[in-house]
Design an enzyme around this catalytic site. Structure first.
Site, short mmCIF file in Angstrom:
data_model
loop_
_atom_site.label_atom_id
_atom_site.label_comp_id
_atom_site.label_asym_id
_atom_site.label_seq_id
_atom_site.Cartn_x
_atom_site.Cartn_y
_atom_site.Cartn_z
N TYR A 310 -52.98 31.02 75.06
CA TYR A 310 -52.40 32.28 75.50
C TYR A 310 -53.08 32.73 76.80
O TYR A 310 -54.30 32.77 76.88
CB TYR A 310 -52.59 33.34 74.40
CG TYR A 310 -52.17 34.74 74.77
CD1 TYR A 310 -50.96 34.98 75.42
CD2 TYR A 310 -52.97 35.83 74.48
CE1 TYR A 310 -50.56 36.26 75.75
CE2 TYR A 310 -52.59 37.12 74.81
CZ TYR A 310 -51.38 37.34 75.44
OH TYR A 310 -51.00 38.60 75.78
N CYS A 311 -52.27 33.05 77.83
CA CYS A 311 -52.77 33.57 79.10
C CYS A 311 -53.76 32.56 79.71
O CYS A 311 -53.43 31.40 79.87
CB CYS A 311 -53.39 34.95 78.89
SG CYS A 311 -53.82 35.83 80.41
N LEU A 312 -54.97 32.99 80.04
CA LEU A 312 -55.96 32.06 80.60
C LEU A 312 -56.25 30.92 79.65
O LEU A 312 -56.56 29.80 80.08
CB LEU A 312 -57.26 32.79 80.92
CG LEU A 312 -57.26 33.89 81.97
CD1 LEU A 312 -58.67 34.38 82.21
CD2 LEU A 312 -56.63 33.41 83.25
N GLY A 314 -54.10 29.44 77.86
CA GLY A 314 -53.07 28.44 78.07
C GLY A 314 -53.32 27.62 79.32
O GLY A 314 -53.04 26.41 79.35
#
Length: 580
Positions: A310-312, A314
């Site tokens: 998720y986000c960073l 990812g």
């Protein structure tokens, strides 16, 4: 002898003096580079000074706005008022703004706002980045002088003051004094609420089964009699605490996965201190993602796993997956990227804060502190929506004397983390500034990696109103990969779009599948060809994971693996999540 810099190298004493001076000034400006701001204004002003036609155009725009205001003030106009707030601007919703003299003050402010939006449009010769930064700074200055911020110029505040006999202002003054004292002492204000981590936040049962200096690995207690053979490893962003994915029980993505028959593991990152100043971006891959994969493999041996970032989280998962593909490491059954960017040519509004001057300024501040402080980072995100997150918040808290309702996500949002100096510098430069990952220049252990080497199927999700990872940017994963890929676009923003549990009203999503024989489709065409579907995207993801899993379910694995040196270390949510 040279003094060591923030990355373990040594530098000349004069350079140390310069960096110390810049670090001090950075603390005074909250990490915002005055050079970057002045450069943007100079670029705008110099090109405007050389463009008489543009000057006449802006003068004409101003005269027309003044004429509209005059007609409105005289009551001679027909139809609605000439200027309207931007979409999402809720400062002028009170009915008192439609009465004199407040309506005229409101229209005057909106006219100035309209003129500056026009004036900051990119002119011939100016860089688009500088024009966008001028527009942003102009908005910040205008928001400061908005009539909605004044006791005597805001009808809602006046009404509340008369009704309460000034109690609202007395209460607001007390809050302002308390918040100012907390800011000066460096304390982090904790919102008063009924939420508590471990009780009704981050409360899915589980055990910490692995710990190193960078993260704790949580294994969640099974809730079904049998499970899919492949476990799920969740890699959250380290910019905030992991439990955005395990918020309240009713909107916890982790709890939902466990309830659907998956063995779920999640990384809980440490909140870095100055001792972590030299932790690198690759350390988050090597000592974070890869160490977690190794631990999961010892607890659930001889099977592949589903990895979700998720986000960073990812972004670093994509880097790890490409590295594994290069090394013919096939331990990943699938890869899910939630609101995560792999290409940074269109990274969104966060680029307003990034150029060489700004990054160097942040590096000097982090060189002094050893990290980027949570307040310095959160301030940048709040500035992107200053009318709502700064000024409207201040009006409600200090002038209206109102307690803002606390939600689980607002409590999580206040529970920010720091960023190690070296990691954050490498992340900004290698990815945001130089876009090395999709440009074929991102090296891991001395060798370049490529996303197109990834064979594992991917599930990529973007959110329609994302200011941090715009969905057009997230969609770029389809351009730089050649594997089977499912792309989902869901309503909501960066966090709200993820928290889209079944039954959540007003949720919708679009979904499309790319097989190996299909050509690339640009994002706008994809959007037009995939109609929205009502409901949550969570069941779609669970069905996708199940289709990528083994056909037969198996008994749940034991919690941890004592025989493999991974005994349970304590109950979830662990200890790192409580570190301030």
């Amino acid at each position: 002898m040279k003094a060591p810099n923030g990355h373990g190298e040594r530098q000349h004493p004069y350079e140390t003096l310069d960096r110390a001076n810049r670090a001090l000034s950075a603390r005074l400006t909250g990490g915002s580079s005055p050079t970057a701001a002045l450069t943007a204004w100079a670029d705008w002003a110099i090109h405007l000074a050389r463009a008489p036609g543009r000057q006449l155009e802006l003068a004409e725009h101003g005269v027309r706005a003044a004429a509209k205001l005059a007609v409105h003030a005289a009551g001679l106009g027909q139809g609605p008022a000439p200027f309207a707030p931007r979409p999402g601007d809720r400062r002028f919703e009170h009915p008192g703004w439609e009465t004199a003299p407040f309506s005229l003050w409101k229209q005057g402010f909106l006219a100035w706002q309209d003129w500056w939006e026009h004036a900051a449009e990119p002119a011939r010769g100016t860089t688009e980045h500088n024009s966008a930064r001028v527009a942003f700074m102009a908005r910040q200055m205008l928001d400061l002088f908005s009539p909605s911020n004044g006791v005597l110029t805001n009808p809602e505040i006046l009404q509340k003051t008369l009704e309460s006999g000034g109690t609202n202002l007395a209460l607001g003054a007390a809050r302002l004094a308390g918040d100012a004292a907390a800011m000066m002492t460096g304390e982090i204000p904790v919102p008063e609420s009924g939420y508590e981590v471990g009780r009704n936040l981050a409360c899915t049962p589980g055990e910490v089964v692995y710990r190193n200096d960078l993260f704790e690995l949580i294994q969640y207690t099974p809730q079904t009699g049998s499970v899919h053979p492949e476990p799920v490893l969740i890699v959250p962003a380290w910019i905030m605490k992991y439990y955005i994915l395990d918020l309240s029980p009713e909107n916890s993505l982790i709890r939902y996965l466990v309830g659907q028959g998956f063995t779920v593991f999640a990384i809980s990152w440490v909140n870095p201190t100055a001792a972590h100043r030299n932790v690198s971006l690759d350390d988050y891959r090597r000592l974070g993602v890869m160490a977690a994969i190794e631990a999961v493999g010892r607890i659930v041996p001889q099977t592949r796993l589903h990895a979700c970032g998720y986000c960073l989280g990812g972004t670093i998962l994509a880097i790890a997956a490409a590295t594994m593909a290069r090394e013919a490491d096939d331990r990943l059954a699938s890869i899910t990227l939630l609101a995560a960017q792999t290409d940074f040519t269109e990274p969104g509004e966060i680029m307003l804060f990034l150029d060489e001057s700004q990054v160097a300024y942040l590096e000097d501040m982090m060189w002094d502190q050893g990290y980027l402080d949570q307040s310095q980072m959160a301030g940048a995100f709040r500035a992107l929506r200053s009318e709502e997150l700064i000024w409207s918040h201040s009006v409600r808290r200090y002038l209206l004397g109102e307690d803002e309702p606390q939600f689980d996500i607002s409590v999580w949002n206040a529970d920010a983390t720091r960023m190690p100096a070296r990691m954050h510098s490498e992340y900004l430069r290698a990815l945001f500034m130089q876009n090395r990952l999709t440009a074929g220049r991102f090296a891991v252990e001395g060798r370049v990696i490529a996303l197109k080497d990834i064979d594992a199927p991917m599930f990529v999700l973007g959110t329609e109103k994302d200011h941090i990872a715009p969905w057009h940017s997230v969609y770029k994963a389809t351009l730089f990969t050649e594997n089977e890929l499912t792309f989902v676009l869901t309503g909501g923003g960066h966090n709200g779009g993820i928290l889209s549990e079944p039954g959540h009203k007003g949720r919708r999503y679009r979904i499309g599948h790319r097989t190996l024989d299909k050509n690339y489709m640009d994002p706008d065409t994809w959007f037009q060809r995939h109609p929205p579907q009502e409901g949550s995207w969570w069941p779609e993801w669970v069905a996708w994971l199940a289709a990528k899993s083994g056909p037969e379910q198996v008994p749940p694995p034991a919690m941890g693996a004592p025989e493999a040196g991974l005994p349970p270390l304590g109950p979830a949510p662990g200890t790192y999540v409580f570190r301030k």
